[in-house]
Design a protein around this motif. Structure first.
Motif, PDB file in Angstrom:
ATOM      1  N   GLY A   1       7.447  54.425  58.989  1.00 24.45           N
ATOM      2  CA  GLY A   1       7.788  53.142  58.387  1.00 24.45           C
ATOM      3  C   GLY A   1       9.263  52.960  58.136  1.00 24.45           C
ATOM      4  O   GLY A   1       9.687  51.876  57.759  1.00 24.45           O
ATOM      5  N   HIS A   2      10.079  54.008  58.311  1.00 26.48           N
ATOM      6  CA  HIS A   2      11.514  53.862  58.051  1.00 26.48           C
ATOM      7  C   HIS A   2      12.183  53.083  59.176  1.00 26.48           C
ATOM      8  O   HIS A   2      11.981  53.363  60.348  1.00 26.48           O
ATOM      9  CB  HIS A   2      12.186  55.239  57.923  1.00 26.48           C
ATOM     10  CG  HIS A   2      13.675  55.145  57.766  1.00 26.48           C
ATOM     11  ND1 HIS A   2      14.270  54.858  56.575  1.00 26.48           N
ATOM     12  CD2 HIS A   2      14.670  55.271  58.675  1.00 26.48           C
ATOM     13  CE1 HIS A   2      15.579  54.820  56.747  1.00 26.48           C
ATOM     14  NE2 HIS A   2      15.851  55.074  58.022  1.00 26.48           N
ATOM     15  N   GLU A   3      12.924  52.068  58.772  1.00 27.04           N
ATOM     16  CA  GLU A   3      13.714  51.346  59.762  1.00 27.04           C
ATOM     17  C   GLU A   3      15.162  51.384  59.331  1.00 27.04           C
ATOM     18  O   GLU A   3      15.503  50.920  58.236  1.00 27.04           O
ATOM     19  CB  GLU A   3      13.238  49.893  59.860  1.00 27.04           C
ATOM     20  CG  GLU A   3      12.348  49.640  61.058  1.00 27.04           C
ATOM     21  CD  GLU A   3      11.992  48.176  61.154  1.00 27.04           C
ATOM     22  OE1 GLU A   3      12.882  47.393  61.531  1.00 27.04           O
ATOM     23  OE2 GLU A   3      10.843  47.827  60.809  1.00 27.04           O
ATOM     24  N   CYS A   4      16.016  51.955  60.170  1.00 31.16           N
ATOM     25  CA  CYS A   4      17.412  52.119  59.789  1.00 31.16           C
ATOM     26  C   CYS A   4      18.059  50.768  59.493  1.00 31.16           C
ATOM     27  O   CYS A   4      17.808  49.803  60.208  1.00 31.16           O
ATOM     28  CB  CYS A   4      18.185  52.792  60.918  1.00 31.16           C
ATOM     29  SG  CYS A   4      17.715  54.522  61.112  1.00 31.16           S
ATOM     30  N   SER A   5      18.876  50.736  58.416  1.00 31.30           N
ATOM     31  CA  SER A   5      19.658  49.524  58.190  1.00 31.30           C
ATOM     32  C   SER A   5      20.862  49.800  57.284  1.00 31.30           C
ATOM     33  O   SER A   5      20.911  50.805  56.581  1.00 31.30           O
ATOM     34  CB  SER A   5      18.769  48.411  57.623  1.00 31.30           C
ATOM     35  OG  SER A   5      18.999  48.238  56.260  1.00 31.30           O
TER      36      SER A   5
ATOM     37  N   ASN B   1      22.018  60.347  63.111  1.00 34.13           N
ATOM     38  CA  ASN B   1      22.597  60.606  61.794  1.00 34.13           C
ATOM     39  C   ASN B   1      21.696  60.198  60.639  1.00 34.13           C
ATOM     40  O   ASN B   1      22.022  60.437  59.484  1.00 34.13           O
ATOM     41  CB  ASN B   1      23.928  59.884  61.670  1.00 34.13           C
ATOM     42  CG  ASN B   1      25.003  60.556  62.495  1.00 34.13           C
ATOM     43  OD1 ASN B   1      25.620  61.516  62.051  1.00 34.13           O
ATOM     44  ND2 ASN B   1      25.190  60.094  63.719  1.00 34.13           N
ATOM     45  N   CYS B   2      20.576  59.560  60.968  1.00 30.85           N
ATOM     46  CA  CYS B   2      19.684  59.118  59.898  1.00 30.85           C
ATOM     47  C   CYS B   2      18.922  60.309  59.333  1.00 30.85           C
ATOM     48  O   CYS B   2      18.375  61.107  60.078  1.00 30.85           O
ATOM     49  CB  CYS B   2      18.696  58.091  60.438  1.00 30.85           C
ATOM     50  SG  CYS B   2      17.494  57.600  59.187  1.00 30.85           S
ATOM     51  N   ILE B   3      18.908  60.420  57.988  1.00 30.59           N
ATOM     52  CA  ILE B   3      18.217  61.560  57.389  1.00 30.59           C
ATOM     53  C   ILE B   3      16.734  61.274  57.181  1.00 30.59           C
ATOM     54  O   ILE B   3      15.969  62.162  56.861  1.00 30.59           O
ATOM     55  CB  ILE B   3      18.868  62.001  56.046  1.00 30.59           C
ATOM     56  CG1 ILE B   3      19.131  60.796  55.154  1.00 30.59           C
ATOM     57  CG2 ILE B   3      20.139  62.788  56.283  1.00 30.59           C
ATOM     58  CD1 ILE B   3      19.589  61.143  53.755  1.00 30.59           C
TER      59      ILE B   3
ATOM     60  N   GLY C   1      19.034  56.561  51.566  1.00 30.10           N
ATOM     61  CA  GLY C   1      18.222  57.494  52.346  1.00 30.10           C
ATOM     62  C   GLY C   1      18.351  57.300  53.842  1.00 30.10           C
ATOM     63  O   GLY C   1      17.535  57.813  54.612  1.00 30.10           O
ATOM     64  N   CYS C   2      19.340  56.534  54.269  1.00 31.48           N
ATOM     65  CA  CYS C   2      19.607  56.377  55.696  1.00 31.48           C
ATOM     66  C   CYS C   2      21.103  56.517  55.866  1.00 31.48           C
ATOM     67  O   CYS C   2      21.843  55.688  55.387  1.00 31.48           O
ATOM     68  CB  CYS C   2      19.143  55.008  56.181  1.00 31.48           C
ATOM     69  SG  CYS C   2      19.610  54.655  57.890  1.00 31.48           S
ATOM     70  N   ASN C   3      21.543  57.574  56.507  1.00 32.24           N
ATOM     71  CA  ASN C   3      22.986  57.798  56.612  1.00 32.24           C
ATOM     72  C   ASN C   3      23.559  57.314  57.935  1.00 32.24           C
ATOM     73  O   ASN C   3      24.626  57.708  58.338  1.00 32.24           O
ATOM     74  CB  ASN C   3      23.314  59.285  56.449  1.00 32.24           C
ATOM     75  CG  ASN C   3      23.257  59.697  54.993  1.00 32.24           C
ATOM     76  OD1 ASN C   3      22.872  58.905  54.129  1.00 32.24           O
ATOM     77  ND2 ASN C   3      23.638  60.919  54.721  1.00 32.24           N
TER      78      ASN C   3
HETATM   79 ZN    ZN Z   1      17.742  55.413  59.020  1.00 29.85          ZN
END
Ligand code: ZN
Ligand code: ZN
Length: 912
Positions: A202-206, A194-196, A211-213
């Motif tokens: 370098g993006h780490e979900c949190s 689900n993360c866009i 910008g992280c769904n």
């Molecule tokens: Zn994310």
């Protein structure tokens, strides 16, 4: 994620049942129109109806509550309108589930129960839930380890799933001062898919990351524990509260395993209705998903608004109602819905929500009717507005500008009824912005305030604490009961009591002097406080023992729960705290008010009987000298209907019904069909007024004062009917003494007029008709005599017309000649002279008139009658025209007639 067994309706009910089983009282949703709060446009959170409880100015019979609150966020600080339709989650209208503790349980229970409901009752996976808690980035406020520790103690909660965030995410404040505290949010991990920004390096979900769904915020638990008294001063509250909010659409989408709120069983039936109307295939629907979402969202909002009495109009809340209906209608036209269609969409809203929100079913005809009318109205104006806008947008682009000026957008609204929001939609489709500041400035100038208000009004403007502390002290000293002042305006007009406190200029004083403006506090009062449209009582408080003093009471107010004060002026003597006083209401004035209040109920019932149930109360004033009643009705009430209403009320008065006044639980009264008033706030138990015995024709919730039997009202007379906005009408009326005065004054006028006409009142119409006919005949003979006189006068003039180079030239004034005489005289001139030019002027009914005529031969030489009258009319501030041979003109100012003739003479000489 789990078994899908939860319908939206069931989710709402499980939530309420879950908390009722844990000692909570179910409190029905309050209206979308906040009761008694002018500063807030719409109810925008579950806490609106409990605001006064948190502020300590309202006391409820329960300390735990659960509800599902209707909310609108469409203007002001919380404005989601722009995002509605563009995504799956934003709405104008939504339901907020909430559980509440007023000084009862706190963090431990709130967290335990939240966890239990989510994981055990609803079966959400424990390892996917995260909790956020507060940690102040400024280090001024204590970190909320208390909440964090309770989270970690929950069975199955992963201790690494507690995260700390700062003021923006995890601290709640009602306003700049007042109740505040840390909050704790529960987030659900939807999974990496689900993360866009999944593929951004370098993006780490949190949690809480733009910008992280991947993480969805589900439930917000607010722990109110401080009173903010200044920018950096917090004082602990003696009683701590809990306020939670869980959006129903969102939890339904999670529990039903769908990726959009519009796919839940709450909204998908509405989407389906739109699809049936367009006849689109599923692929076509998917290709046009934005219009579908906007229509679905807006139709739901509009149905709920109209059910709460907010019909489309030009200002404030009514503007919002109009704007969302028009916006939905325009989005409908984008997918081929040309005819009014929203009523059909609203039917499925009523179908889907009507069981829980009975107001939808009860107001079905008002909803359908208002939607249809508003769409029709919009269709008539939109074509002109949109084509004008398109021209404006082309011009904007040609001038290389990226923004449409605000005045132009306002012009479209004022002239064509095109709301700013729609102008903005269309402009954006072409990559152009709208200057909204300029729009609002232009609107402000036209006094059409859009009504966007602050979330809450200003707190702490007056010293409520003074009154609260005063009450506490008096209770401690046993001078007053814990409930505060004994308020009884119903059974008596006078009472004896000790002056418990005198307040002057916001301070307690022990004694007041003549001329002082004071507030006086007694243990008991028979004075009514303005409420439900009925004005406050006035009267007096006088000393019981020597020395004498008197306070004239001019008004009443309740600054805080249990504190009722008499507002007034010391007339003589020096009243002191502890003196015994005798308080007396102005009885005659109060009885006038009671007649008007009961008559207001009779009028309300009669409006329903004559116009229909859609004629709902939208405001009222009950004063001693008149009553005023505003109600929803699409058209003016006809004279015949008014007569029927007035006769009906008077009939009910003569029947002399007794008023039946009973206090009962709100829910029972509502179930029995009692009418609640618009914008009014009700407690758990309500006072009900019925008339008509076993099968009452009037049943209202009302805290006002009333007569014993309807016969006490005397007479009811309607004095006016007018418009007070789109779809809103106003009736004004008088009763009792004022009605007698009105009839008496009219009788005198009638008798005087009859005397002047030398007849009696019964024959006055016939006599007047005869006099008017005589007058008409006299006018006709005067005017024919005058014409004869003018003709004779003109004959004399005609014999002495000067010749200029063989051409007869005549300019003359014929006072009081009408247009027809002037033309006749001009014709006689032309018959007498083969070659000539004439200008005649007169003053008729106070206005200058001009006629010019020119013989054919002179026309050939360039003399034009039309030009001549234009020249002559100029000094008179007028204009005119006509054929070359005959023309006429009118003017405004007769005082320049000589100058007018002089310029005509000069012009003619020039031409010859
Ligand atoms: Zn994310
Ligand atoms: Zn009432």
């Amino acid at each position: 994620m789990f078994d899908k067994q939860f319908s939206g309706v069931r989710i709402r009910q499980t939530f309420i049942d879950f908390f009722v089983e844990r000692g909570h009282t179910f409190v029905p949703s309050s209206s979308l129109v906040p009761g008694g709060d002018q500063t807030l446009l719409f109810t925008n959170a579950g806490m609106v109806q409990f605001k006064d409880v948190f502020l300590g100015t309202d006391i409820r019979p329960y300390t735990r509550a659960a509800n599902s609150q209707k909310c609108m966020r469409v203007a002001g600080k919380h404005n989601d309108l722009d995002d509605v339709g563009r995504n799956d989650t934003h709405h104008t209208f939504f339901e907020m589930l909430g559980n509440w503790s007023f000084g009862d349980y706190y963090k431990k229970e709130a967290i335990e129960w939240g966890w239990d409901l989510l994981t055990n009752v609803w079966g959400l996976p424990k390892d996917r839930l995260w909790a956020t808690c507060f940690e102040d980035e400024k280090g001024e406020i204590e970190r909320d380890d208390e909440a964090a520790n309770y989270w970690i103690q929950q069975p199955g909660f992963k201790s690494s799933h507690v995260l700390f965030f700062g003021r923006k995410d995890n601290y709640w404040e009602m306003a700049e001062t007042g109740p505040s505290g840390p909050n704790s949010e529960i987030h659900l991990d939807l999974g990496p898919g689900n993360c866009i920004s999944e593929h951004d390096s370098g993006h780490e979900c949190s949690v809480n990351l733009d910008g992280c769904n991947r993480y969805l915020e589900l439930w917000n638990l607010v722990f109110i524990q401080y009173d903010r008294t200044g920018p950096s001063t917090l004082e602990p509250l003696p009683a701590k509260h809990v306020d939670t909010g869980l959006g129903l659409d969102r939890i339904a989408s999670v529990l039903q395993g769908v990726d959009s709120n519009y796919k839940t069983d709450l909204l998908s039936p509405i989407m389906d209705t739109v699809q049936q109307l367009t006849g689109h295939s599923d692929e076509e629907q998917a290709a046009n998903i934005t219009p579908y979402r906007v229509i679905t969202d807006h139709a739901r909002a509009a149905a709920f608004l109209i059910a709460d009495g907010v019909v489309p109009g030009n200002t404030g809340r009514n503007y919002v109602s109009r704007m969302i209906i028009r916006r939905a209608s325009r989005f409908g036209s984008l997918i081929g819905l040309e005819e009014p269609f929203l009523a059909q969409v609203a039917e499925s809203v009523i179908e889907n929500y009507g069981e829980f929100y009975a107001e939808l079913t009860r107001n079905r005809s008002a909803i359908v009717d208002n939607l249809f009318r508003e769409e029709k109205r919009f269709q008539r104006t939109v074509e002109g507005g949109v084509s004008k806008l398109e021209t404006m947008l082309v011009n904007t682009q040609e001038n290389d500008q990226m923004s449409l000026p605000g005045e132009k957008a306002f012009d479209l609204y004022a002239t064509f009824g095109l709301p700013l929001e729609i102008t903005r939609d269309i402009a954006r489709e072409q990559g152009i912005d709208v200057d909204e500041k300029g729009f609002h400035a232009a609107m402000e100038e036209h006094r059409l305030a859009s009504g966007a208000g602050e979330v809450f009004g200003v707190f702490g403007e007056e010293n409520i604490e003074l009154y609260q502390d005063l009450l506490k002290d008096l209770v401690k000293e046993d001078k007053i009961g814990t409930e505060g002042v004994n308020y009884d305006p119903y059974d008596k007009y006078e009472v004896e009591g000790t002056l418990l406190a005198i307040i002057k200029d916001g301070e307690l004083v022990s004694q007041a002097n003549p001329g002082d403006q004071v507030e006086v506090f007694l243990p008991e009062t028979p004075f009514y406080i303005e409420a439900g449209g009925q004005v406050s009582d006035i009267g007096s408080i006088v000393s019981v023992a020597k020395p004498d003093w008197e306070i004239r009471i001019t008004g009443m107010r309740q600054p805080s729960a249990g504190v009722i004060v008499h507002i007034g002026e010391v007339i003589n003597g020096e009243p002191s705290t502890g003196d015994l006083g005798f308080a007396q209401v102005d009885v005659q004035r109060r009885q006038d008010i009671m007649r008007n209040h009961t008559a207001t109920h009779l009028l309300h019932a009669e409006l329903h009987a004559v116009l229909g149930d859609h004629a709902r109360q939208a405001g009222s004033l009950v004063a001693p000298d008149r009553l005023r009643f505003d109600f929803t009705n699409p058209e003016a009430v006809t004279p015949a209907q008014l007569q029927e209403i007035e006769a009906g009320v008077n009939h009910k008065i003569l029947e002399n019904y007794s008023l039946n006044i009973v206090v009962k639980p709100l829910q029972q009264a509502m179930a029995e069909g009692a009418i609640a008033l618009f914008g009014e706030k009700y407690g758990e138990t309500v006072r009900t007024i019925t008339m008509g015995g076993e099968a009452p024709f009037s049943y209202e919730l009302c805290g006002g004062t009333h007569v014993g039997e309807t016969g006490d009202i005397g007479t009811f007379l309607i004095t006016g009917e007018s418009s007070v906005g789109a779809g809103l009408r106003r009736i004004e009326a008088v009763t009792g003494r004022e009605a007698y005065q009105l009839v008496y004054r009219r009788f005198i006028l009638l008798n005087q007029t009859a005397g002047l006409l030398d007849t009696n009142p019964d024959q006055i119409v016939e006599k007047t008709r005869g006099v008017l006919e005589q007058l008409d005949g006299a006018r006709k003979s005067i005017s024919s005599l005058r014409r004869e006189l003018i003709a004779q006068e003109f004959n004399l003039i005609l014999e002495n017309v000067p010749l200029v180079d063989g051409v007869a030239v005549l300019t003359a004034i014929l006072p009081e000649a009408d247009g027809e005489s002037l033309r006749e005289m001009a014709d006689r001139f032309r018959q007498q002279y083969q070659s000539g030019v004439i200008l005649l002027a007169s003053v008729y009914d106070g206005r200058p008139l001009l006629i010019a005529a020119v013989t054919e031969d002179l026309v050939a030489r360039g003399l034009h009658a039309g030009e001549l009258v234009k020249v002559a009319a100029q000094p008179l501030g007028g204009s005119g025209g006509g054929r070359p041979t005959l023309a006429q003109a009118g003017g405004k100012d007769p005082s320049h007639l000589n100058q007018s003739l002089a310029s005509a003479d000069e012009w003619i000489k020039d031409k010859l």
